[in-house]
Design an enzyme around this catalytic site. Structure first.
Site, PDB file in Angstrom:
ATOM      1  N   LYS A 165      47.398  37.496  50.844  1.00 45.67           N
ATOM      2  CA  LYS A 165      47.375  36.235  50.095  1.00 45.67           C
ATOM      3  C   LYS A 165      47.074  35.028  50.983  1.00 45.67           C
ATOM      4  CE  LYS A 165      47.952  37.979  46.076  1.00 45.67           C
ATOM      5  NZ  LYS A 165      46.919  37.895  45.047  1.00 45.67           N
TER       6      LYS A 165
HETATM    7  N1  PMP Z   1      50.265  43.918  46.534  1.00 40.80           N
HETATM    8  C1  PMP Z   1      51.058  42.855  46.670  1.00 40.80           C
HETATM    9  C2  PMP Z   1      52.327  43.008  47.441  1.00 40.80           C
HETATM   10  C3  PMP Z   1      50.731  41.631  46.086  1.00 40.80           C
HETATM   11  O1  PMP Z   1      51.549  40.560  46.221  1.00 40.80           O
HETATM   12  C4  PMP Z   1      49.532  41.553  45.335  1.00 40.80           C
HETATM   13  C5  PMP Z   1      49.185  40.268  44.668  1.00 40.80           C
HETATM   14  N2  PMP Z   1      49.721  40.087  43.379  1.00 40.80           N
HETATM   15  C6  PMP Z   1      48.718  42.698  45.216  1.00 40.80           C
HETATM   16  C7  PMP Z   1      49.116  43.843  45.832  1.00 40.80           C
HETATM   17  C8  PMP Z   1      47.460  42.723  44.395  1.00 40.80           C
HETATM   18  O2  PMP Z   1      46.453  41.899  44.914  1.00 40.80           O
HETATM   19  P1  PMP Z   1      45.531  41.112  43.912  1.00 40.80           P
HETATM   20  O3  PMP Z   1      46.373  40.057  43.264  1.00 40.80           O
HETATM   21  O4  PMP Z   1      44.441  40.518  44.760  1.00 40.80           O
HETATM   22  O5  PMP Z   1      45.005  42.059  42.896  1.00 40.80           O
END
Ligand code: PMP
Length: 344
Positions: free
Chosen positions: A48
C-alpha cells in the site's frame, strides 16, 4: 540493476523495488519455478506504500494538494499506515475514518504515525451519517483542498501498480514468467500489475485470490452481483462485499477461493519452511498456489510469480497466536506440536 543509494533523503525513497525471492521448500513437490514478490520490504511493510505515494504525488502534480492540506481515507489497515507515513514526510494532515471493529493496536499505530483517527460505529448501514464512509465524505467536503483517496474506486490505484509493480516483475523475471498470482481486495495490485505484464506478453495467466464469503469470483464468472455469496470471514484485505471499480475483471483470467483456516496454516508454514514471516493474505496467496498445483495448472515450464502483500508483525494477535487459532477452531495440535516452546 539500479545502483543502490548509500544515503536516502527520507523513507519514501525506499518505496518499491521490492525483492523477488525463489520459493524452494514449500514448493518442493510442485511443477515449475515459483518466485515471491515480497512487498513487506516497503518501508511501511506493505504494497500500500506504492498507492499512497503515487496517488498523493499525482494530486500534487495536478495542483490539488499544497503543504498543510489534508488527506482522508477510510481504513484502519495497511493503506492508512502508508498514507500517514507519506503525509508526515510531505507535510500533510492525515485523517482516517475507521470502524469501531478495528483493534486498539491498529488505532494506536495510526495515532503514532500522526494520523487523526475518527472511530465510527461498525454496525450501521453504509449510508448512515455515522458510518466511516459518510464521515470521510463529510470531512472531505468540509476540508477544501483535501484529497479523499477512496482506494476502491480510484483508477490511480491501478495505475500505481501498472507503473511500478508490473515493470519490476517483468524486469526481475527477464520477461520469462508464465503466471501471476495475486490477492484481490480493491483489485488495484492484480489489475495494474497484470495490465502491464499482459501488454508485454498476453499469454501470461493471471489468477486472483478471493475469499469464501466474498462476491468477486462469482461476479467475474457471471458479471452479476450475488449477495448470497456474502458472509463474514476472517482474512483481512482480500475479497469484498461490493464490486470495486479499481478491479479490472477483464484482465483477470480466473479467481480461486481459499478458506480462512487453510490460509492461516499456510502463512505459518511459509514462516517455518521459507523463513518468510508474512501477513494473512500472503498465506492465502500461497494456499491458492497449492490448490492450483492440485488442479494441474502448472507444468515443468511454469514460472510463477506470486505477490505477498504485507508483513507478519501485524498479525501477532491473530494467525500467529496459538490462542487465537484455538479460538477459531483452527488449531491442530499434531500439526503444530513441533513448534511449541519447551517450558523449563
Ligand atoms: N493483502 C492485504 C494485507 C491488503 O491490505 C490488501 C489491500 N486491501 C490486499 C492484500 C489486496 O490488495 P489490493 O487492494 O490491491 O487488491
Amino acid at each position: 540493476m539500479v545502483e543502490k543509494k548509500k544515503v536516502y533523503d527520507n523513507i519514501l525513497q525506499l518505496i518499491g523495488d521490492t525483492p523477488l525471492v525463489r520459493l524452494s521448500s514449500i514448493t518442493k513437490k510442485f511443477s515449475g519455478d515459483f518466485f515471491a514478490k515480497i512487498e513487506s520490504f516497503n518501508p511501511g511493510h506493505s504494497s500500500k506504500d506504492r498507492i499512497a505515494l503515487f496517488i498523493i504525488e499525482e494530486a500534487e502534480r495536478k495542483g490539488i494538494l499544497k503543504p498543510g492540506d489534508t488527506i482522508i481515507e477510510t481504513t484502519s489497515g495497511n493503506t492508512g499506515f502508508s498514507i500517514a507515513m507519506v503525509s508526515i514526510i510531505k507535510g500533510y494532515k492525515c485523517i482516517l475514518a475507521v470502524s469501531s471493529k478495528s483493534s486498539n493496536d491498529k488505532i494506536d499505530m495510526l495515532k503514532t504515525m500522526g494520523a487523526k483517527v475518527y472511530v465510527c460505529p461498525a454496525h450501521v448501514p453504509a449510508d448512515d451519517s455515522r458510518s466511516y464512509y459518510e464521515v470521510a465524505k463529510r470531512l472531505h467536503q468540509e476540508n477544501e483542498g483535501s484529497v479523499y483517496i477512496n482506494q476502491y474506486f480510484n483508477e490511480l490505484n491501478i495505475e500505481a501498480h501498472y507503473k511500478t509493480t508490473g515493470p519490476e516483475i517483468w524486469n526481475q523475471t527477464e520477461g520469462q514468467l508464465t503466471h501471476l498470482i495475486a490477492c484481490s481486495g480493491t483489485g488495484g495490485t492484480i489489475s495494474g500489475t497484470a495490465k502491464f505484464l499482459k501488454e508485454q506478453n498476453p499469454n501470461i495467466r493471471v489468477i486472483g485470490i478471493d475469499a469464501f464469503g466474498s462476491v468477486l469470483k462469482k461476479f467475474h464468472e457471471t458479471r452479476a452481483f450475488d449477495k448470497d455469496e456474502i458472509y463474514p470471514y476472517r482474512i483481512e484485505g482480500l475479497g469484498k462485499n461490493l464490486i470495486p471499480s479499481a478491479t479490472d475483471f477483464d484482465i483477470i483470467d480466473e479467481f480461486i477461493k481459499v478458506t480462512d483456516e487453510d490460509s492461516a496454516h499456510t502463512a505459518r508454514e511459509l514462516a517455518r519452511t521459507e523463513g518468510l514471516f508474512l501477513g494473512y493474505t500472503s498465506g492465502a496467496a500461497m494456499q491458492g498456489i497449492k490448490q492450483l498445483q492440485e488442479q494441474g495448472e502448472f507444468d515443468e515450464n511454469s514460472k510463477v510469480v506470486v505477490i505477498f502483500p504485507d508483513h507478519g508483525s501485524r498479525y501477532m494477535s491473530k494467525i500467529y497466536s496459538d490462542d487465537w487459532m484455538e479460538a477459531q477452531g483452527f488449531f491442530d495440535s499434531k500439526r503444530e506440536a513441533e513448534s511449541q516452546p519447551i517450558e523449563i
